[in-house]
Design a protein around this motif. Structure first.
Motif, mmCIF file in Angstrom:
data_model
loop_
_atom_site.group_PDB
_atom_site.id
_atom_site.type_symbol
_atom_site.label_atom_id
_atom_site.label_comp_id
_atom_site.label_asym_id
_atom_site.label_seq_id
_atom_site.Cartn_x
_atom_site.Cartn_y
_atom_site.Cartn_z
ATOM 1 N N VAL A 43 0.852 -1.199 0.000
ATOM 2 C CA VAL A 43 0.000 0.000 0.000
ATOM 3 C C VAL A 43 0.884 1.243 0.000
ATOM 4 O O VAL A 43 0.672 2.185 -0.771
ATOM 5 C CB VAL A 43 -0.956 -0.006 1.214
ATOM 6 C CG1 VAL A 43 -1.600 1.345 1.414
ATOM 7 C CG2 VAL A 43 -2.013 -1.084 1.044
ATOM 8 N N VAL A 44 1.917 1.234 0.828
ATOM 9 C CA VAL A 44 2.839 2.363 0.902
ATOM 10 C C VAL A 44 3.669 2.459 -0.378
ATOM 11 O O VAL A 44 3.856 3.547 -0.938
ATOM 12 C CB VAL A 44 3.746 2.228 2.143
ATOM 13 C CG1 VAL A 44 4.812 3.299 2.162
ATOM 14 C CG2 VAL A 44 2.913 2.277 3.406
ATOM 15 N N LEU A 45 4.184 1.327 -0.859
ATOM 16 C CA LEU A 45 5.008 1.335 -2.068
ATOM 17 C C LEU A 45 4.224 1.754 -3.310
ATOM 18 O O LEU A 45 4.777 2.404 -4.203
ATOM 19 C CB LEU A 45 5.647 -0.036 -2.284
ATOM 20 C CG LEU A 45 6.765 -0.403 -1.315
ATOM 21 C CD1 LEU A 45 7.271 -1.809 -1.603
ATOM 22 C CD2 LEU A 45 7.896 0.589 -1.395
ATOM 23 N N THR A 46 2.950 1.391 -3.374
ATOM 24 C CA THR A 46 2.123 1.810 -4.507
ATOM 25 C C THR A 46 1.989 3.328 -4.540
ATOM 26 O O THR A 46 2.080 3.949 -5.593
ATOM 27 C CB THR A 46 0.740 1.149 -4.443
ATOM 28 O OG1 THR A 46 0.902 -0.264 -4.490
ATOM 29 C CG2 THR A 46 -0.145 1.589 -5.589
ATOM 30 N N ALA A 48 4.169 5.399 -3.370
ATOM 31 C CA ALA A 48 5.480 5.920 -3.766
ATOM 32 C C ALA A 48 5.690 5.788 -5.274
ATOM 33 O O ALA A 48 6.197 6.719 -5.924
ATOM 34 C CB ALA A 48 6.579 5.178 -3.017
ATOM 35 N N VAL A 49 5.294 4.674 -5.848
ATOM 36 C CA VAL A 49 5.442 4.469 -7.292
ATOM 37 C C VAL A 49 4.589 5.478 -8.059
ATOM 38 O O VAL A 49 5.032 6.075 -9.044
ATOM 39 C CB VAL A 49 5.073 3.023 -7.688
ATOM 40 C CG1 VAL A 49 4.929 2.878 -9.187
ATOM 41 C CG2 VAL A 49 6.120 2.051 -7.168
ATOM 42 N N LEU A 50 3.378 5.704 -7.613
ATOM 43 C CA LEU A 50 2.509 6.672 -8.284
ATOM 44 C C LEU A 50 3.039 8.099 -8.144
ATOM 45 O O LEU A 50 2.909 8.908 -9.069
ATOM 46 C CB LEU A 50 1.087 6.570 -7.746
ATOM 47 C CG LEU A 50 0.358 5.276 -8.111
ATOM 48 C CD1 LEU A 50 -1.013 5.233 -7.453
ATOM 49 C CD2 LEU A 50 0.238 5.119 -9.607
ATOM 50 N N ALA A 51 3.658 8.417 -7.001
ATOM 51 C CA ALA A 51 4.251 9.741 -6.828
ATOM 52 C C ALA A 51 5.431 9.932 -7.780
ATOM 53 O O ALA A 51 5.592 11.012 -8.370
ATOM 54 C CB ALA A 51 4.699 9.932 -5.384
ATOM 55 N N VAL A 52 6.234 8.901 -7.956
ATOM 56 C CA VAL A 52 7.357 8.978 -8.892
ATOM 57 C C VAL A 52 6.838 9.152 -10.313
ATOM 58 O O VAL A 52 7.359 9.961 -11.087
ATOM 59 C CB VAL A 52 8.241 7.715 -8.774
ATOM 60 C CG1 VAL A 52 9.219 7.614 -9.927
ATOM 61 C CG2 VAL A 52 8.971 7.714 -7.444
ATOM 62 N N MET A 53 5.801 8.418 -10.661
ATOM 63 C CA MET A 53 5.217 8.550 -11.999
ATOM 64 C C MET A 53 4.691 9.966 -12.220
ATOM 65 O O MET A 53 4.858 10.534 -13.293
ATOM 66 C CB MET A 53 4.082 7.548 -12.193
ATOM 67 C CG MET A 53 4.546 6.137 -12.401
ATOM 68 S SD MET A 53 3.175 5.015 -12.585
ATOM 69 C CE MET A 53 2.357 5.686 -14.008
ATOM 70 N N TYR A 54 4.063 10.533 -11.216
ATOM 71 C CA TYR A 54 3.533 11.889 -11.334
ATOM 72 C C TYR A 54 4.648 12.902 -11.560
ATOM 73 O O TYR A 54 4.533 13.804 -12.393
ATOM 74 C CB TYR A 54 2.747 12.244 -10.067
ATOM 75 C CG TYR A 54 2.158 13.622 -10.106
ATOM 76 C CD1 TYR A 54 0.990 13.876 -10.814
ATOM 77 C CD2 TYR A 54 2.770 14.675 -9.437
ATOM 78 C CE1 TYR A 54 0.454 15.154 -10.856
ATOM 79 C CE2 TYR A 54 2.244 15.947 -9.471
ATOM 80 C CZ TYR A 54 1.083 16.187 -10.184
ATOM 81 O OH TYR A 54 0.564 17.442 -10.229
ATOM 82 N N LYS A 55 5.741 12.746 -10.812
ATOM 83 C CA LYS A 55 6.852 13.682 -10.943
ATOM 84 C C LYS A 55 7.558 13.549 -12.289
ATOM 85 O O LYS A 55 8.038 14.540 -12.841
ATOM 86 C CB LYS A 55 7.871 13.453 -9.827
ATOM 87 C CG LYS A 55 7.426 13.956 -8.506
ATOM 88 C CD LYS A 55 7.371 15.447 -8.522
ATOM 89 C CE LYS A 55 7.135 15.979 -7.126
ATOM 90 N NZ LYS A 55 7.034 17.419 -7.110
ATOM 91 N N LEU A 56 7.625 12.348 -12.844
ATOM 92 C CA LEU A 56 8.341 12.130 -14.100
ATOM 93 C C LEU A 56 7.495 12.380 -15.339
ATOM 94 O O LEU A 56 8.029 12.508 -16.436
ATOM 95 C CB LEU A 56 8.884 10.693 -14.150
ATOM 96 C CG LEU A 56 9.961 10.350 -13.140
ATOM 97 C CD1 LEU A 56 10.347 8.887 -13.275
ATOM 98 C CD2 LEU A 56 11.171 11.251 -13.302
ATOM 99 N N ASP A 57 6.194 12.484 -15.179
ATOM 100 C CA ASP A 57 5.314 12.666 -16.326
ATOM 101 C C ASP A 57 5.431 14.092 -16.858
ATOM 102 O O ASP A 57 5.181 15.058 -16.139
ATOM 103 C CB ASP A 57 3.871 12.378 -15.927
ATOM 104 C CG ASP A 57 2.953 12.222 -17.116
ATOM 105 O OD1 ASP A 57 3.426 12.384 -18.260
ATOM 106 O OD2 ASP A 57 1.768 11.924 -16.909
ATOM 107 N N PRO A 58 5.819 14.249 -18.109
ATOM 108 C CA PRO A 58 5.997 15.612 -18.654
ATOM 109 C C PRO A 58 4.691 16.396 -18.760
ATOM 110 O O PRO A 58 4.708 17.622 -18.803
ATOM 111 C CB PRO A 58 6.605 15.376 -20.028
ATOM 112 C CG PRO A 58 6.419 13.952 -20.352
ATOM 113 C CD PRO A 58 6.176 13.221 -19.068
ATOM 114 N N ARG A 59 3.558 15.745 -18.804
ATOM 115 C CA ARG A 59 2.286 16.473 -18.900
ATOM 116 C C ARG A 59 1.982 17.248 -17.632
ATOM 117 O O ARG A 59 1.181 18.180 -17.651
ATOM 118 C CB ARG A 59 1.149 15.504 -19.195
ATOM 119 C CG ARG A 59 1.249 14.906 -20.589
ATOM 120 C CD ARG A 59 0.089 14.026 -20.876
ATOM 121 N NE ARG A 59 0.137 12.880 -19.953
ATOM 122 C CZ ARG A 59 -0.828 11.993 -19.843
ATOM 123 N NH1 ARG A 59 -1.911 12.091 -20.569
ATOM 124 N NH2 ARG A 59 -0.712 10.968 -19.032
#
Length: 66
Positions: A43-46, A48-59
């Motif tokens: 639950v915690v790692l998910t 974190a993964v979504l936060a990383v995706m948000y930060k890396l998404d150029p949109r």
């Protein structure tokens, strides 16, 4: 499909892919059976993964001025 969105498979594989291997009570981790700890950890790692995706998404950088 962007390579970035492949990161969404990480929690799916972590939770469901390893289920046959972690389906046990012993050992206890932080006072919880291992299976319960595994689910709480993902639950915690998910998040974190979504936060990383948000930060890396150029949109998500369109409105920022640097």
């Amino acid at each position: 499909m962007k390579v970035l969105y492949v990161l969404t498979l990480v929690p799916f594989i972590g939770i469901l892919g390893f289920l046959p291997f972690i389906n046990r009570i012993e050992p206890y981790v932080l006072g919880m059976p291992f299976y319960m700890f595994w689910m709480a950890m993902w639950v915690v790692l998910t998040s974190a993964v979504l936060a990383v995706m948000y930060k890396l998404d150029p949109r998500n950088r369109e409105g920022e001025e640097e």
